[in-house]
Design a protein around this motif. Structure first.
Motif: not given
Length: 603
Positions: A94-103, A105-107, A152-155, A159-160
């Motif tokens: 669940l934590s990993s799923k949130f981590g990748s989804a958050a990345a 979303v933030n991007s 584009e760099v910020e994006k 993502a990372y």
């Protein structure tokens, strides 16, 4: 007697927190996360490229705030879920799923900052004039402008983000999942050992043979993982250094202090003054402990013992309520109502179980109530720990209601002031209500050993060590286990001199602290406690007016800098006087302990 840790499934539900105010089930969490991802797509297609003038800036920020508010419960649920049991496979996933989804979303949301900063400053200033709501947010954004990269760099960097956060997750997995402690033996008897039992019980064990054997066994296990943990930490450091260089900061220190809104002189002063001026007082305290316990020599493994091993009041969770209410009653009805709810609505996780995060923390999700994690041992000093975490809770309970989501959080420099403030109120209350010299000595030694030792010594020595680490990184170097061990040992030896033997294993204490993955955090404990020591003195002397001013400070959240917040509370941290006064006060407390000890032993 320290018992083996039960599994999470075996602890009583009454001792656990209730996460249902965030989500009724994991399924509800997954639904909310999916919905959020869709909303972010819709938000991006509506607003991307359409922010041209002051009124559209404020329209964008209103919608952006709403998205951020929806982000909070999912992130909080994912992190709280795993914090109570790092071995739980479902919580890990669940934590990993949130981590990748958050990345992701933030991007997708990174355009907000990029587009706002691409606008002329006059447009942003006009937006501030048209609406006060986002004034502070925009002021802070303009400060960042010179360090902003191409959109584009910020994006791409956004993502990372989950990859950049990976070292902290890896550190926790090594510490709480892979590291398994064998029982240790003393005089032919076996005793169970775990991270939680060592830090909660064995470190303060009054039997010297058991305490030192536990320290040795604990250190031996840490040693097995020192190279992996050092490599993990170096990964974190190199990421921070690369980010600092990419963004054009003069140094990694400037990068890490930027969001704290304090300059480097305040950071350095905290470390330098305490290292030089507090050390003599703490050496005196170490000698007092040595004498009280009749120890031939004082070692690093002996520093957490209580001054009077025969006098350690025990307390249940239920009994803690009265102490907390009586001590913090001065904060007013609203504050007391929050405390009552924290017990009755299960905001607090008291259980001791395998896989649970060590130490204690308070998570205060915007739009919801705070959550506190603690592993209750039944020792009276837990009342100070709980008062501390309720200080964080009370801070954000007030700030979250008074401010919007962007303005609620103050600088990290100030974050530990409200928490340590409550420890001072607890100590003052206990001292006022007892004439028994043994109880008085216990209270004062608790303030010295827990409140000040923990915040002014443990965390400060972490900060002194951390500064040496960052100096290396800033010079383009890296670290490994040998280097980190030498740096840590050097800092400990400098502080304790020949009063305390820095025995084998002490150098590994850098492995125990998650704060190193949170920027320049350790020094802020002493900064916060310097502020709260001075404010608590004001409250003792002036009563209600000082309390009222302090409550206003809590409500101000992040709308002011640490210097301004301190000034609101009547403290000037631009000078070194508050820090020198606090160090002198610690010296007075240790002198008082010596006097009480002579009085008790002379009876």
């Amino acid at each position: 007697m320290v018992k083996s840790m039960p599994a999470r499934s075996e602890v009583s539900i009454d001792e656990t927190w209730d996460l249902q105010s965030l989500f009724a089930s994991d399924e509800a969490f997954h639904d909310a996360l999916s919905a959020l991802e869709k909303e972010v797509d819709a938000f991006a297609s509506t607003y991307k490229g359409n922010t041209k003038n002051a009124s559209t800036v404020n329209t964008l920020l209103k919608a952006y705030a709403e998205i951020n508010e929806k982000f909070v419960p999912v992130g909080t649920y994912a992190s709280l879920k795993i914090s109570t049991d790092q071995t739980d496979d479902e919580a890990q996933m669940l934590s990993s799923k949130f981590g990748s989804a958050a990345a992701k979303v933030n991007s997708k949301l990174s355009f907000v900052t990029s587009e706002l900063l691409a606008l002329p400053d006059e447009t942003l200033e006009q937006a501030m004039q048209e609406s006060d709501e986002f004034k502070v947010y925009l002021e802070k954004l303009i400060r960042k402008k010179q360090y902003q990269l191409h959109s584009e760099v910020e994006k791409t960097l956004a993502a990372y983000s989950s990859t950049f956060n990976a070292p902290y997750g890896l550190y926790n997995t090594t510490k709480m999942v892979d590291m398994s402690f064998d029982d240790f033996e003393v005089d032919g008897k076996s005793y169970p050992l775990s991270y939680v039992s060592f830090e909660g019980d064995w470190e303060a064990e009054t039997d010297t043979a058991k305490r030192r054997a536990a320290f040795n066994a604990f250190s031996q296990k840490l040693k097995d993982y020192q190279h992996t943990t050092a490599k993990t930490y170096d990964m974190q450091l190199q990421t921070e250094k690369t980010t600092s260089d990419l963004r054009g900061y003069d140094s990694i220190f400037d990068y890490l202090l930027f969001n704290q809104e304090v300059d480097r002189s305040l950071y350095n002063r905290q470390i330098d003054l305490i290292t030089s001026e507090l050390a003599p007082h703490m050496r005196k305290y170490a000698k007092l402990l040595q004498k009280a316990h009749g120890l031939e020599k004082m070692t690093f493994a002996d520093l957490k013992i209580s001054l009077d091993p025969t006098y350690e009041p025990e307390i249940t969770v239920e009994e803690s309520k009265k102490y907390i209410n009586d001590a913090l009653g001065i904060m007013g009805e609203d504050y007391l109502e929050m405390i009552e709810r924290s017990y009755s609505e299960r905001w607090i996780d008291f259980a001791q179980n395998k896989g649970k995060s060590t130490g204690a923390f308070c998570s205060s999700p915007y739009g919801n109530h705070p959550y506190i994690l603690i592993s209750w041992t039944g020792r009276m000093n837990e009342v100070f720990v709980l008062a501390h975490e309720l200080g964080h809770a009370g801070h954000f309970y007030n700030a979250n209601r008074a401010q919007n989501i962007f303005n609620a959080r103050p600088s990290l420099y100030f974050i530990e002031a409200p928490s340590t403030m409550n420890e001072m109120l607890m100590a003052n209350h206990l001292l006022e209500n007892s004439k028994d010299p043994k109880f008085k000595r216990w209270v004062i030694s608790s303030i010295v050993a827990r409140t000040y030792y923990h915040n002014f010594v443990t965390h400060l020595l972490e900060a002194a060590y951390q500064r040496k680490v960052y100096e290396r990184i800033d010079a383009g170097q890296s670290v490994n286990a040998g280097i980190l061990n030498n740096l840590k040992r050097g800092v400990l030896e400098e502080f304790w001199g020949d009063t305390v033997e820095i025995n084998d294993g002490a150098e590994l204490t850098w492995m125990r602290q998650p704060h190193y993955y949170m920027g320049l955090y350790p020094y802020t404990y002493s900064a916060g406690l310097t502020i709260s020591t001075q404010v608590s003195k004001r409250i003792l002397e002036e009563g209600q007016p000082a309390v009222d001013e302090w409550l206003e400070v809590l409500k101000a959240g992040g709308t002011k800098s640490p210097v301004e917040l301190s000034k609101m509370a009547g403290i000037d941290i631009t000078t070194d006087q508050p820090l020198r006064d606090t160090i002198a006060y610690i010296g007075e407390l240790i002198d008082e302990l010596e006097k009480l000890t002579e009085e008790i032993e002379g009876e």
